[in-house]
Design a protein around this motif. Structure first.
Motif, PDB file in Angstrom:
ATOM      1  N   THR A 129       7.144   9.009  35.565  1.00 45.10           N
ATOM      2  CA  THR A 129       5.908   9.768  35.726  1.00 45.10           C
ATOM      3  C   THR A 129       5.041   9.668  34.474  1.00 45.10           C
ATOM      4  O   THR A 129       5.556   9.506  33.369  1.00 45.10           O
ATOM      5  N   LYS A 130       3.751   9.766  34.649  1.00 44.79           N
ATOM      6  CA  LYS A 130       2.822   9.749  33.527  1.00 44.79           C
ATOM      7  C   LYS A 130       2.304  11.154  33.203  1.00 44.79           C
ATOM      8  O   LYS A 130       1.363  11.309  32.423  1.00 44.79           O
ATOM      9  N   ALA A 131       2.938  12.156  33.785  1.00 46.30           N
ATOM     10  CA  ALA A 131       2.527  13.541  33.526  1.00 46.30           C
ATOM     11  C   ALA A 131       2.671  13.855  32.040  1.00 46.30           C
ATOM     12  O   ALA A 131       3.664  13.482  31.408  1.00 46.30           O
ATOM     13  N   ALA A 132       1.688  14.542  31.501  1.00 46.09           N
ATOM     14  CA  ALA A 132       1.648  14.816  30.057  1.00 46.09           C
ATOM     15  C   ALA A 132       2.891  15.554  29.582  1.00 46.09           C
ATOM     16  O   ALA A 132       3.438  15.235  28.519  1.00 46.09           O
ATOM     17  N   ILE A 133       3.370  16.539  30.342  1.00 44.28           N
ATOM     18  CA  ILE A 133       4.519  17.340  29.921  1.00 44.28           C
ATOM     19  C   ILE A 133       5.790  16.480  29.875  1.00 44.28           C
ATOM     20  O   ILE A 133       6.622  16.623  28.977  1.00 44.28           O
ATOM     21  N   ALA A 134       5.931  15.546  30.831  1.00 44.01           N
ATOM     22  CA  ALA A 134       7.096  14.663  30.850  1.00 44.01           C
ATOM     23  C   ALA A 134       7.075  13.710  29.655  1.00 44.01           C
ATOM     24  O   ALA A 134       8.101  13.469  29.012  1.00 44.01           O
ATOM     25  N   LEU A 135       5.907  13.179  29.349  1.00 44.76           N
ATOM     26  CA  LEU A 135       5.776  12.277  28.203  1.00 44.76           C
ATOM     27  C   LEU A 135       6.039  13.014  26.892  1.00 44.76           C
ATOM     28  O   LEU A 135       6.642  12.467  25.967  1.00 44.76           O
ATOM     29  N   HIS A 136       5.596  14.281  26.829  1.00 54.29           N
ATOM     30  CA  HIS A 136       5.837  15.085  25.623  1.00 54.29           C
ATOM     31  C   HIS A 136       7.336  15.291  25.416  1.00 54.29           C
ATOM     32  O   HIS A 136       7.848  15.135  24.303  1.00 54.29           O
ATOM     33  N   HIS A 137       8.050  15.647  26.486  1.00 53.04           N
ATOM     34  CA  HIS A 137       9.496  15.862  26.370  1.00 53.04           C
ATOM     35  C   HIS A 137      10.215  14.565  26.015  1.00 53.04           C
ATOM     36  O   HIS A 137      11.180  14.579  25.243  1.00 53.04           O
ATOM     37  N   ALA A 138       9.763  13.444  26.583  1.00 54.38           N
ATOM     38  CA  ALA A 138      10.379  12.154  26.276  1.00 54.38           C
ATOM     39  C   ALA A 138      10.238  11.845  24.789  1.00 54.38           C
ATOM     40  O   ALA A 138      11.187  11.374  24.141  1.00 54.38           O
ATOM     41  N   ARG A 139       9.066  12.113  24.234  1.00 54.44           N
ATOM     42  CA  ARG A 139       8.847  11.871  22.805  1.00 54.44           C
ATOM     43  C   ARG A 139       9.701  12.811  21.952  1.00 54.44           C
ATOM     44  O   ARG A 139      10.346  12.394  20.993  1.00 54.44           O
ATOM     45  N   LYS A 140       9.717  14.077  22.331  1.00 60.55           N
ATOM     46  CA  LYS A 140      10.434  15.085  21.547  1.00 60.55           C
ATOM     47  C   LYS A 140      11.944  14.833  21.547  1.00 60.55           C
ATOM     48  O   LYS A 140      12.629  15.092  20.547  1.00 60.55           O
ATOM     49  N   LEU A 141      12.467  14.322  22.667  1.00 62.55           N
ATOM     50  CA  LEU A 141      13.913  14.173  22.810  1.00 62.55           C
ATOM     51  C   LEU A 141      14.422  12.764  22.536  1.00 62.55           C
ATOM     52  O   LEU A 141      15.632  12.517  22.601  1.00 62.55           O
ATOM     53  N   CYS A 142      13.534  11.851  22.206  1.00 59.35           N
ATOM     54  CA  CYS A 142      13.932  10.455  22.021  1.00 59.35           C
ATOM     55  C   CYS A 142      15.023  10.302  20.968  1.00 59.35           C
ATOM     56  O   CYS A 142      15.973   9.540  21.150  1.00 59.35           O
ATOM     57  N   PHE A 143      14.910  11.026  19.851  1.00 59.34           N
ATOM     58  CA  PHE A 143      15.890  10.921  18.769  1.00 59.34           C
ATOM     59  C   PHE A 143      16.704  12.206  18.600  1.00 59.34           C
ATOM     60  O   PHE A 143      17.267  12.448  17.536  1.00 59.34           O
ATOM     61  N   ASP A 144      16.778  12.998  19.659  1.00 63.92           N
ATOM     62  CA  ASP A 144      17.571  14.225  19.637  1.00 63.92           C
ATOM     63  C   ASP A 144      18.999  13.891  20.064  1.00 63.92           C
ATOM     64  O   ASP A 144      19.230  13.396  21.172  1.00 63.92           O
ATOM     65  N   ILE A 145      19.961  14.148  19.209  1.00 61.98           N
ATOM     66  CA  ILE A 145      21.350  13.775  19.485  1.00 61.98           C
ATOM     67  C   ILE A 145      21.876  14.440  20.756  1.00 61.98           C
ATOM     68  O   ILE A 145      22.678  13.853  21.487  1.00 61.98           O
ATOM     69  N   GLU A 146      21.405  15.655  21.039  1.00 63.12           N
ATOM     70  CA  GLU A 146      21.874  16.340  22.239  1.00 63.12           C
ATOM     71  C   GLU A 146      21.351  15.704  23.518  1.00 63.12           C
ATOM     72  O   GLU A 146      21.798  16.038  24.610  1.00 63.12           O
ATOM     73  N   ASN A 147      20.392  14.792  23.395  1.00 57.59           N
ATOM     74  CA  ASN A 147      19.890  14.068  24.565  1.00 57.59           C
ATOM     75  C   ASN A 147      20.494  12.663  24.649  1.00 57.59           C
ATOM     76  O   ASN A 147      20.142  11.890  25.536  1.00 57.59           O
ATOM     77  N   LEU A 148      21.419  12.339  23.745  1.00 60.91           N
ATOM     78  CA  LEU A 148      22.007  11.004  23.692  1.00 60.91           C
ATOM     79  C   LEU A 148      23.482  11.029  24.080  1.00 60.91           C
ATOM     80  O   LEU A 148      24.219  11.950  23.706  1.00 60.91           O
ATOM     81  N   VAL A 149      23.901  10.020  24.816  1.00 61.41           N
ATOM     82  CA  VAL A 149      25.296   9.870  25.229  1.00 61.41           C
ATOM     83  C   VAL A 149      25.652   8.387  25.175  1.00 61.41           C
ATOM     84  O   VAL A 149      24.772   7.533  25.092  1.00 61.41           O
ATOM     85  N   VAL A 150      26.942   8.094  25.234  1.00 61.46           N
ATOM     86  CA  VAL A 150      27.358   6.704  25.428  1.00 61.46           C
ATOM     87  C   VAL A 150      27.907   6.578  26.839  1.00 61.46           C
ATOM     88  O   VAL A 150      28.589   7.471  27.347  1.00 61.46           O
ATOM     89  N   CYS A 151      27.583   5.464  27.478  1.00 59.67           N
ATOM     90  CA  CYS A 151      28.051   5.231  28.838  1.00 59.67           C
ATOM     91  C   CYS A 151      28.315   3.747  29.034  1.00 59.67           C
ATOM     92  O   CYS A 151      27.909   2.918  28.218  1.00 59.67           O
TER      93      CYS A 151
END
Length: 263
Positions: A129-151
């Motif tokens: 989605t190109k919704a502003a709120i989704a893009l904001h969260h994607a930017r904010k969480l890109c380098f957040d360890i709690e949003n990262l996993v190994v799979c």
């Protein structure tokens, strides 16, 4: 812990330079103009300059962004294409240890099933989605360890850029999916059982569907019964019938009947 800088042993001493680079990269990703895809590419290569390609018919905005991004990453790297290699290694080790060596989506041992290990963003770094709120969260969480996993690569490919309800770092996998792994000298067989409890059932079904756990079950069965052709044909039919729920259910039943007959 949510900041990558916390992974560095001495961020105010020996690792100060790398900590400063991480801080600038994270700040620019959240508040600046650099895309999450380019920022993450720079990080996951350890500090190599990302290749920012222009479309066949670039606009003035495309050209302006490329010039800005090329300048930013070159200044950040400052000639050192390994400027983030330590944090990259520490992150992979930290995530793997936190998950005790298991893929967070299918629960197979990452170092035993013979496929590549991927670092995944639970909330996608590049949402559809190109919704502003989704893009904001994607930017904010890109380098957040709690949003990262190994799979494993199977689950990463199956997920694509989809957003899903289950969050491996915030929820207990066992509340939704139970699994059994049978290990023999010639094969490893894994089976999944989805919770039918109210409030858990929908998420269990989502995990099973999004990460195509049925494909892993069938693939393991292939090796165990040494009769690949029929099951591979059924699996291919299930993939082709992704939008036809009724047909997929019948194909699941057919696969189960076939496996039972061979057992």
């Amino acid at each position: 812990m949510n900041n990558l800088i916390d992974l560095l042993a001495d961020p105010t001493g020996v690792d100060l330079k790398e900590a400063q680079i991480l801080d600038k990269l994270r700040w620019e990703t959240i508040y600046g103009s650099v895309t999450t895809a380019d920022a993450w590419a720079f990080f996951t290569t350890g500090g190599k300059l990302p290749q920012i390609l222009l479309p066949k018919k670039p606009t003035a905005d495309h050209i302006s962004y490329k010039n800005m991004a090329d300048t930013f990453f070159a200044a950040l790297q400052n000639g050192d294409d390994k400027c983030l290699s330590k944090t990259k290694k520490e992150l992979r080790t930290y995530l793997t240890n936190r998950q005790r060596g298991f893929c967070c989506y299918c629960r197979r041992q990452l170092y035993l099933h013979g496929t590549a290990i991927n670092i995944d963003h639970v909330v996608p770094k590049t949402p559809k989605t190109k919704a502003a709120i989704a893009l904001h969260h994607a930017r904010k969480l890109c380098f957040d360890i709690e949003n990262l996993v190994v799979c494993c690569i199977d689950c990463n490919v199956a997920k694509k850029a989809e957003r899903h309800t289950f969050h491996p770092n915030m929820a207990n996998y066992g509340d939704y999916i139970s699994y059994k792994i049978l290990i023999s000298p010639t094969s490893n067989i894994i089976t999944y059982k989805r919770s039918t409890t109210l409030g858990q059932k929908n998420i269990a079904e989502e995990i099973y569907r999004v990460f195509k756990l049925w494909r892993l079950e069938m693939r393991q069965m292939h090796g165990a019964i040494n009769n690949d052709d029929v099951l591979r044909s059924i699996e291919a039919s299930i993939v082709a019938a992704e939008d036809d729920v009724e047909l997929r259910v019948k194909l699941y039943e057919l696969a189960g009947m076939y496996i039972d007959r061979l057992a």
